[in-house]
Every structure is written in C-alpha cells, then in structure tokens.
Design a protein around this motif. Structure first.
Motif, PDB file in Angstrom:
ATOM      1  N   LYS A 136      87.862 -11.998  39.266  1.00  0.00           N
ATOM      2  CA  LYS A 136      87.198 -11.268  40.342  1.00  0.00           C
ATOM      3  C   LYS A 136      85.948 -10.524  39.855  1.00  0.00           C
ATOM      4  O   LYS A 136      85.110 -10.129  40.654  1.00  0.00           O
ATOM      5  CB  LYS A 136      88.174 -10.287  40.988  1.00  0.00           C
ATOM      6  CG  LYS A 136      89.344 -10.963  41.708  1.00  0.00           C
ATOM      7  CD  LYS A 136      88.862 -11.939  42.787  1.00  0.00           C
ATOM      8  CE  LYS A 136      90.039 -12.580  43.512  1.00  0.00           C
ATOM      9  NZ  LYS A 136      89.588 -13.587  44.503  1.00  0.00           N
ATOM     10  N   PHE A 155      87.086 -19.616  44.729  1.00  0.00           N
ATOM     11  CA  PHE A 155      86.244 -18.424  44.575  1.00  0.00           C
ATOM     12  C   PHE A 155      86.391 -17.476  45.768  1.00  0.00           C
ATOM     13  O   PHE A 155      85.582 -16.558  45.932  1.00  0.00           O
ATOM     14  CB  PHE A 155      84.771 -18.822  44.425  1.00  0.00           C
ATOM     15  CG  PHE A 155      84.456 -19.573  43.155  1.00  0.00           C
ATOM     16  CD1 PHE A 155      84.131 -18.902  41.993  1.00  0.00           C
ATOM     17  CD2 PHE A 155      84.477 -20.959  43.139  1.00  0.00           C
ATOM     18  CE1 PHE A 155      83.839 -19.596  40.827  1.00  0.00           C
ATOM     19  CE2 PHE A 155      84.183 -21.665  41.984  1.00  0.00           C
ATOM     20  CZ  PHE A 155      83.865 -20.982  40.822  1.00  0.00           C
ATOM     21  N   CYS A 158      85.535 -13.557  45.929  1.00  0.00           N
ATOM     22  CA  CYS A 158      84.930 -13.098  44.669  1.00  0.00           C
ATOM     23  C   CYS A 158      83.658 -12.339  45.042  1.00  0.00           C
ATOM     24  O   CYS A 158      82.539 -12.881  45.008  1.00  0.00           O
ATOM     25  CB  CYS A 158      84.626 -14.277  43.755  1.00  0.00           C
ATOM     26  SG  CYS A 158      86.085 -15.056  43.056  1.00  0.00           S
ATOM     27  N   THR A 159      83.811 -11.102  45.392  1.00  0.00           N
ATOM     28  CA  THR A 159      82.742 -10.328  46.028  1.00  0.00           C
ATOM     29  C   THR A 159      81.601  -9.951  45.085  1.00  0.00           C
ATOM     30  O   THR A 159      80.545  -9.523  45.547  1.00  0.00           O
ATOM     31  CB  THR A 159      83.318  -9.053  46.662  1.00  0.00           C
ATOM     32  OG1 THR A 159      83.983  -8.287  45.646  1.00  0.00           O
ATOM     33  CG2 THR A 159      84.309  -9.392  47.768  1.00  0.00           C
ATOM     34  N   LEU A 161      80.313 -12.189  42.885  1.00  0.00           N
ATOM     35  CA  LEU A 161      79.604 -13.419  42.535  1.00  0.00           C
ATOM     36  C   LEU A 161      78.246 -13.455  43.234  1.00  0.00           C
ATOM     37  O   LEU A 161      78.154 -13.345  44.458  1.00  0.00           O
ATOM     38  CB  LEU A 161      80.429 -14.632  42.956  1.00  0.00           C
ATOM     39  CG  LEU A 161      79.913 -16.004  42.523  1.00  0.00           C
ATOM     40  CD1 LEU A 161      80.012 -16.154  41.014  1.00  0.00           C
ATOM     41  CD2 LEU A 161      80.699 -17.114  43.219  1.00  0.00           C
ATOM     42  N   PHE A 178      84.325 -20.782  48.678  1.00  0.00           N
ATOM     43  CA  PHE A 178      83.463 -19.627  48.406  1.00  0.00           C
ATOM     44  C   PHE A 178      83.530 -18.609  49.551  1.00  0.00           C
ATOM     45  O   PHE A 178      82.634 -17.765  49.674  1.00  0.00           O
ATOM     46  CB  PHE A 178      82.015 -20.078  48.206  1.00  0.00           C
ATOM     47  CG  PHE A 178      81.785 -20.865  46.939  1.00  0.00           C
ATOM     48  CD1 PHE A 178      81.502 -20.221  45.745  1.00  0.00           C
ATOM     49  CD2 PHE A 178      81.859 -22.248  46.940  1.00  0.00           C
ATOM     50  CE1 PHE A 178      81.291 -20.944  44.575  1.00  0.00           C
ATOM     51  CE2 PHE A 178      81.648 -22.980  45.783  1.00  0.00           C
ATOM     52  CZ  PHE A 178      81.361 -22.328  44.595  1.00  0.00           C
ATOM     53  N   CYS A 181      82.394 -14.595  49.655  1.00  0.00           N
ATOM     54  CA  CYS A 181      81.633 -14.209  48.456  1.00  0.00           C
ATOM     55  C   CYS A 181      80.415 -13.446  48.971  1.00  0.00           C
ATOM     56  O   CYS A 181      79.303 -13.993  49.085  1.00  0.00           O
ATOM     57  CB  CYS A 181      81.233 -15.443  47.650  1.00  0.00           C
ATOM     58  SG  CYS A 181      82.610 -16.261  46.835  1.00  0.00           S
ATOM     59  N   LEU A 184      76.982 -13.392  47.162  1.00  0.00           N
ATOM     60  CA  LEU A 184      76.371 -14.665  46.783  1.00  0.00           C
ATOM     61  C   LEU A 184      75.004 -14.808  47.456  1.00  0.00           C
ATOM     62  O   LEU A 184      74.901 -14.766  48.683  1.00  0.00           O
ATOM     63  CB  LEU A 184      77.285 -15.821  47.192  1.00  0.00           C
ATOM     64  CG  LEU A 184      76.872 -17.224  46.754  1.00  0.00           C
ATOM     65  CD1 LEU A 184      76.905 -17.334  45.226  1.00  0.00           C
ATOM     66  CD2 LEU A 184      77.804 -18.275  47.371  1.00  0.00           C
ATOM     67  N   CYS A 204      79.496 -15.784  53.766  1.00  0.00           N
ATOM     68  CA  CYS A 204      78.527 -15.624  52.664  1.00  0.00           C
ATOM     69  C   CYS A 204      77.204 -15.164  53.284  1.00  0.00           C
ATOM     70  O   CYS A 204      76.186 -15.881  53.282  1.00  0.00           O
ATOM     71  CB  CYS A 204      78.358 -16.930  51.894  1.00  0.00           C
ATOM     72  SG  CYS A 204      79.830 -17.441  50.979  1.00  0.00           S
TER      73      CYS A 204
END
Length: 334
Positions: A136, A155, A158-159, A161, A178, A181, A184, A204
C-alpha cells in the motif's frame, strides 16, 4: 508433482507382474516412482466449466498434495483460461505455482496467504508472471519485463500510487485492477495489451496522462466497460509522449471496439479509413462516448465506405441520440 500412474518398464516388478528369472537374490532397490502427467502438470486440482462451455477455471487446490503446483493448460480436452478468486487462498505450504499461457484471468485474492509462492519486488507482488498485489506504500509501479497479466484488484485502493509503467508483453489487466488509485496521474499502455476487465480504472480521478505507442494496437484492446478505459478519467491522450487532439485511424484497422475513445475530451477530429467494416455502435463509441466533449469532435467519413455511411445514417434517423449537435456533427461530415 503428483499425477496419473504409469508403468516404468525399466523398474523390476514383483508379484503377478514379475518377469521369470533365475536370479532369486532379493532386490532391495527402491522401486517407488513419482507419477506425473505427460506435461508435468499437477493432478487433483479442482476445476469448474466456464459459462462458454469451452474452457475451464481452476477453482481450488482440491486433493492436490503438491507443493510445487503446475496448472495444466488443458483440462478434459479444453483450455484452462482462468484462476478463480480465492482459489489457493491460505495454501501456505505451497512453494511455487506455474501458470500456463492459456490463462487470461486471475481472480482477486487467488493466492492470498501463499507466502511461499508470492515474490515481492519493489513493492509489487508476483506469482509466476502475474502481478497479484502491491504494498500500500508503493508510489511507482514499474512491472517486471516478463509480466503477462495483472490479477483482479491487484492495485485496488493503492492510494499512494502515482504512476504505472506497463511493460511490452503485458496482455491482460483484470477487473478492479487499479480501482480507487486516487493519486494515479499517469499510465503507459503497451502495444501488447488486448484486454482490460471491468472497473479496472474506476475512481482514478487524478489521471492526467494516458500514453500509448500505436493507434492500431489501442483499437485492438477490449475494454469491458467504460471505466475499464483509463481515458474515462484522463484529460490527456498521448501517442509516444505527444499529446494529440486529432486521430487518423490507420487503414490496417477493420473495427473499432466499445469504449475505445471514451473520455478523450480534447479530441477535435477522428478520420476513419475505408477498411473499417465493423463499426457496430460507432457513434456510441466515438461521438456518444466522447463525453463530455465541448465542442463535439467531427467525424470525417470522406474516406469511409457506403456501409459506414448507411449504418451511421440509420442510427441517426432513429433518433438514438438526443443531442442535436451530435446529429448535426454526424450528418455534416458524411
């Protein structure tokens, strides 16, 4: 590896199958053999027939006692194309899993708790050539060059990333891969990618750059739904790191798939070749899905064939699009 039993003609047998011999000396040689399948794959794994009735999914460990599991590419004469969610969850005795090239999908948490199988490299978790998760705290994802797929939810959330560089050779991105995220901002898509699962890039919202290498390859990707395509959220569409506002579809392209250009907010024109014979819902895909586009992009049918014009015109006549501007844009350039 455990598999079907076979008779090794090089091993001395006893009892009913013993060969007649004058040698009565007791044979103390260990005649135990480890049975294997022809392809070296494991037996005892649990499978389920997929809805298409033409392929199988690995559902679980079943009765397999192997620590080094080799998933077969074929089961009961049909290809093995997926590994189910939670399939090997908690199998902490496993030391390796070999995933065949026929597999196109790995479910979420398929290898959760398999500490002996998962290899962590720079915060990215791998099983064989598939990404199955990440730390993470990971901020940049540069996947291994031999990566062929990203598992569902790998992913997800996965904040931290901020960027993801996907290598050439990557073919599959799983559902929710994703999702959320929220930091991102950039993702690079390889020419080899052919499939992106549902909601792969949902939420995202900070994406500003999606970079591709080739328009033809981009048109070949199957996006399962609108949020499979990172362009749904990105402000910038880049080809070889150059932001573009006009697209000329090459004449080697024969079809444009759903959601291919969704969210391409800065596009002002798209030119279609006369090689495109499968346009399906092309207005939905290009105009109706170029949302929100202000002003609406123009479609250049000057190089198109009669099939394109007729199909688009029929859809416009049916009033399938409420926005008069869309209708005018479509008719004007036929």
């Amino acid at each position: 590896v455990i598999s079907g039993v076979y008779l090794d003609t090089n091993v001395k047998t006893t009892g009913l199958f013993a060969a007649t011999t004058a040698d009565t000396t007791e044979d103390t040689t260990d005649t135990t053999t480890t049975p294997v399948t022809d392809d070296g794959s494991s037996i005892g794994l649990e499978f389920t027939l997929n809805e298409d009735q033409s392929s199988y999914t690995v559902k679980g460990i079943g009765t397999c006692a192997d620590t080094d599991v080799v998933i077969p590419s074929i089961h009961e004469s049909l290809p093995v194309t997926a590994i189910a969610s939670n399939a090997f969850k908690g199998c902490d005795k496993l030391t390796s899993v070999t995933i065949p090239g026929t597999v196109v999908s790995v479910g979420a948490a398929a290898f959760q708790g398999c500490t002996g199988v998962i290899k962590n490299e720079y915060g990215i978790s791998y099983v064989d050539k598939w990404v199955v998760g990440c730390d993470k705290e990971t901020t940049t994802a540069m996947l291994r060059n031999d990566t062929v797929g990203i598992a569902d939810s790998a992913f997800n959330n996965c904040t931290l990333l901020t960027s993801a560089t996907l290598p050439e050779g990557l073919r599959y991105i799983g559902a929710y891969a994703f999702r959320a995220c929220t930091s991102l901002i950039a993702v690079s898509i390889p020419d080899s990618l052919i499939y992106v699962g549902e909601f792969a890039f949902e939420q995202c919202n900070e994406l500003t750059k999606v970079n591709i290498n080739d328009i033809k390859s981009w048109c070949n990707i199957t996006f399962v739904n609108s949020t499979s395509n990172p362009m749904q959220y990105s402000d910038g569409f880049y080809v070889n790191d150059v932001e573009i506002t006009e697209i000329v579809i090459p004449d080697t392209v024969t079809a444009i798939k759903d959601y291919t250009f969704i969210g391409c907010n800065k596009l002002t024109s798209i030119t279609l070749p006369d090689t495109i014979t499968d346009i399906g819902k092309i207005i939905n895909k290009i105009i109706g899905r170029l949302y929100p586009c202000k002003p609406l992009p123009k479609l250049d049918f000057s190089k198109g064939n009669l099939l394109q014009t007729a199909q688009v015109y029929r859809r416009l006549q049916k009033g399938e699009f409420r926005d008069a501007g869309v209708v005018e844009a479509g008719i004007h350039h036929m």
